[in-house]
Design a protein around this motif. Sequence first.
Motif, short mmCIF file in Angstrom:
data_model
loop_
_atom_site.label_atom_id
_atom_site.label_comp_id
_atom_site.label_asym_id
_atom_site.label_seq_id
_atom_site.Cartn_x
_atom_site.Cartn_y
_atom_site.Cartn_z
N ALA A 126 29.23 41.53 75.77
CA ALA A 126 29.54 41.84 74.37
C ALA A 126 30.70 40.97 73.88
N HIS A 127 30.39 39.74 73.50
CA HIS A 127 31.39 38.86 72.89
C HIS A 127 30.65 37.84 72.03
N PRO A 128 31.11 37.61 70.79
CA PRO A 128 30.36 36.73 69.89
C PRO A 128 30.52 35.24 70.15
N LEU A 129 31.53 34.82 70.91
CA LEU A 129 31.81 33.39 71.08
C LEU A 129 31.30 32.89 72.43
N PRO A 130 30.35 31.94 72.42
CA PRO A 130 29.82 31.42 73.69
C PRO A 130 30.87 30.75 74.57
N VAL A 143 33.35 35.10 82.53
CA VAL A 143 33.28 36.23 83.46
C VAL A 143 31.82 36.60 83.72
N ALA A 144 31.02 36.67 82.66
CA ALA A 144 29.61 37.03 82.81
C ALA A 144 28.87 36.01 83.69
N LEU A 160 20.38 39.56 82.18
CA LEU A 160 21.50 39.39 81.26
C LEU A 160 21.10 39.84 79.87
N LEU A 161 21.80 40.84 79.35
CA LEU A 161 21.63 41.31 77.99
C LEU A 161 22.87 40.90 77.21
N ASP A 162 22.77 39.79 76.49
CA ASP A 162 23.85 39.31 75.62
C ASP A 162 23.62 39.94 74.25
N LEU A 163 24.39 40.96 73.93
CA LEU A 163 24.12 41.74 72.72
C LEU A 163 24.19 40.91 71.45
N TYR A 164 25.09 39.94 71.40
CA TYR A 164 25.18 39.09 70.21
C TYR A 164 24.02 38.09 70.18
N VAL A 197 29.67 46.38 68.82
CA VAL A 197 28.30 46.13 69.29
C VAL A 197 28.03 46.86 70.61
N LEU A 198 29.04 46.98 71.47
CA LEU A 198 28.87 47.70 72.73
C LEU A 198 28.86 49.21 72.49
N LYS A 199 29.71 49.68 71.60
CA LYS A 199 29.68 51.12 71.25
C LYS A 199 28.31 51.47 70.71
#
Length: 197
Positions: free
Chosen positions: A8-12, A19-20, A36-40, A93-95
């Motif tokens: 859950a982070h918008p910046l690649p 970390v991911a 891998l579920l990248d929410l953004y 987005v994670l909440k």
Amino acid sequence: MHVLLVLAHPLPESFAHSVARTVRERLEGQGHSVDLLDLYAEDFDPRLTEKERHGYFDDPYDTYAVGDLVARLQKAEALVLVFPQWWFNLPAVLKGFFDRVFAPGVAFRHDKAGGKIIPLLTNIRHFWAFTTTGSPWWVVKFYMGDPVRRQLRRGIAIFCNKNVDFRMLALHDMDRATDEKRRRHLERVEAALQKFR
């Protein structure tokens, strides 16, 4: 073991993405499969809809709108979260992921006899979180009471599986972290994952 890795982070180019990547490479190197579920990147909408809220106590609860994510969660044997803490809390987005996907009939069911919830995510053996904060550790722990750790451990993880292995590793004071401090933290992440079985 099959792991659902939620980012859950918008910046690649963010440290969270580093970390991911570290988590994914280490787990796959140990023979685990990682989803891998990248929410953004997947453009997840965190907003609980009017229909979802109205039907919250329906049996069965309608998870159609997030059915793919529910299937991915139910297939997993471990859940690993990677995210920053903003305002001493989860990114919205994670909440929203918890609000919409950790739904009745998926993560828990309502006890009709009286308000308790009954855990249903017994497939999840490990619930781990790797996070960063902009504040020093003592502000997070002593002044704020470590709210994200408490929320994840007491408010989500054990309500979904009473026997889950919960762990959280944080890099504090992220805004002033040097390259060396970030490198050492990635080493801590790798070392922690050696205990992932």
